[in-house]
Design an enzyme around this catalytic site. Structure first.
Site, PDB file in Angstrom:
ATOM      1  N   SER A   7       0.893  -1.126  -0.006  1.00 25.59           N
ATOM      2  CA  SER A   7      -0.054  -0.178   0.004  1.00 25.59           C
ATOM      3  C   SER A   7       0.843   1.278  -0.126  1.00 25.59           C
ATOM      4  O   SER A   7       1.971   1.282   0.600  1.00 25.59           O
ATOM      5  CB  SER A   7      -0.899   0.118   1.250  1.00 25.59           C
TER       6      SER A   7
ATOM      7  N   LYS B 142       2.359  -3.824   7.052  1.00 31.28           N
ATOM      8  CA  LYS B 142       2.905  -3.879   5.587  1.00 31.28           C
ATOM      9  C   LYS B 142       4.280  -3.543   5.246  1.00 31.28           C
ATOM     10  O   LYS B 142       4.927  -4.373   4.650  1.00 31.28           O
ATOM     11  CB  LYS B 142       1.965  -3.090   4.776  1.00 31.28           C
TER      12      LYS B 142
END
Length: 225
Positions: free
Chosen positions: A114, A139
């Site tokens: 992301s 992430k």
């Protein structure tokens, strides 16, 4: 890819992963989808995808699905989680996939992350960072684990995701300052195009629709060919 090798896809039950599954089968590639629930298994099997059920948070499930006699060309992971789902798979699930991919001798690992992870944190407003900060940390840990694994990797960081048909205007850039939106189908197109592009090896990209950039600033689009 050789005819005997296949794509291992984690996260095919929804979102970007589901779109990727459609594009891969349209190219008549052999695909094994790793699903946590059987809810969409029959739909994926109808389009020619082999389905293996298991939980990415369970090392045994991941290794059983991946460590087979058939060679894996590429692992594609879009897995993450929703805040309501308890423990998220963003880091621990991807870590298990990456470790199993190393054991399986996988040629390439494509991770859908992301914008806001890693050095692209500079693209986010303080408000967005406050809302998503804990997820983005997970992430980034997955990204770093992949980079350190020794696997050939491509990391794609989409901007805000929309569930609309592909526009064909999805672009990749190595500029971490870029922020915008992109349709899930366009992210899937970019992922599939990265499959056989050596130019994308060991690179990290932000992905947006060139017509959905939030702040109009010049940036260099990455050419896949």
């Amino acid at each position: 890819m050789t005819s005997a090798s296949y794509i291992f896809l984690a996260g095919a039950s929804r979102g970007v992963g589901r779109e990727i599954a459609q594009y891969l089968t349209a190219q008549q590639l052999k695909v094994r989808a790793f699903l946590r629930t059987a809810a969409v298994a029959s739909e994926l099997e109808k389009i020619g995808i082999e389905v293996v059920q298991g939980d990415a948070l369970n090392v045994g499930d991941v290794e059983r699905a991946m460590l087979t006699d058939e060679p894996i060309h590429t692992v594609i992971s879009t897995i993450g989680g929703l805040p309501s789902e308890g423990e998220r798979a963003d880091y621990p699930g991807n870590r298990n996939l990456i470790d199993a991919a190393v054991k399986a001798g996988v040629q390439k690992f494509i991770l859908v992350s992301s914008i806001g992870a890693g050095n692209s944190v500079v693209a986010l407003s303080p408000q967005v960072l406050a809302a998503l900060g804990t997820v983005l940390v997970e992430k980034e840990k997955a990204e770093q684990h992949l980079i350190a694994s020794g696997l050939t990797y491509t990391i794609i960081r989409p901007g805000g995701l929309k569930s609309e048909p592909a526009t064909g205007n999805g672009v990749l850039t190595e500029d971490p300052h870029i922020i915008g939106s992109i349709n899930r189908a366009d992210v899937a197109q970019l992922v599939v195009r990265c499959l056989n592009s050596d130019r994308t090896n060991n690179k990290i990209f932000s992905a947006i629709d060139r017509n959905m950039q939030f702040e109009q600033r010049e940036f260099a689009e990455f050419t896949l060919q």
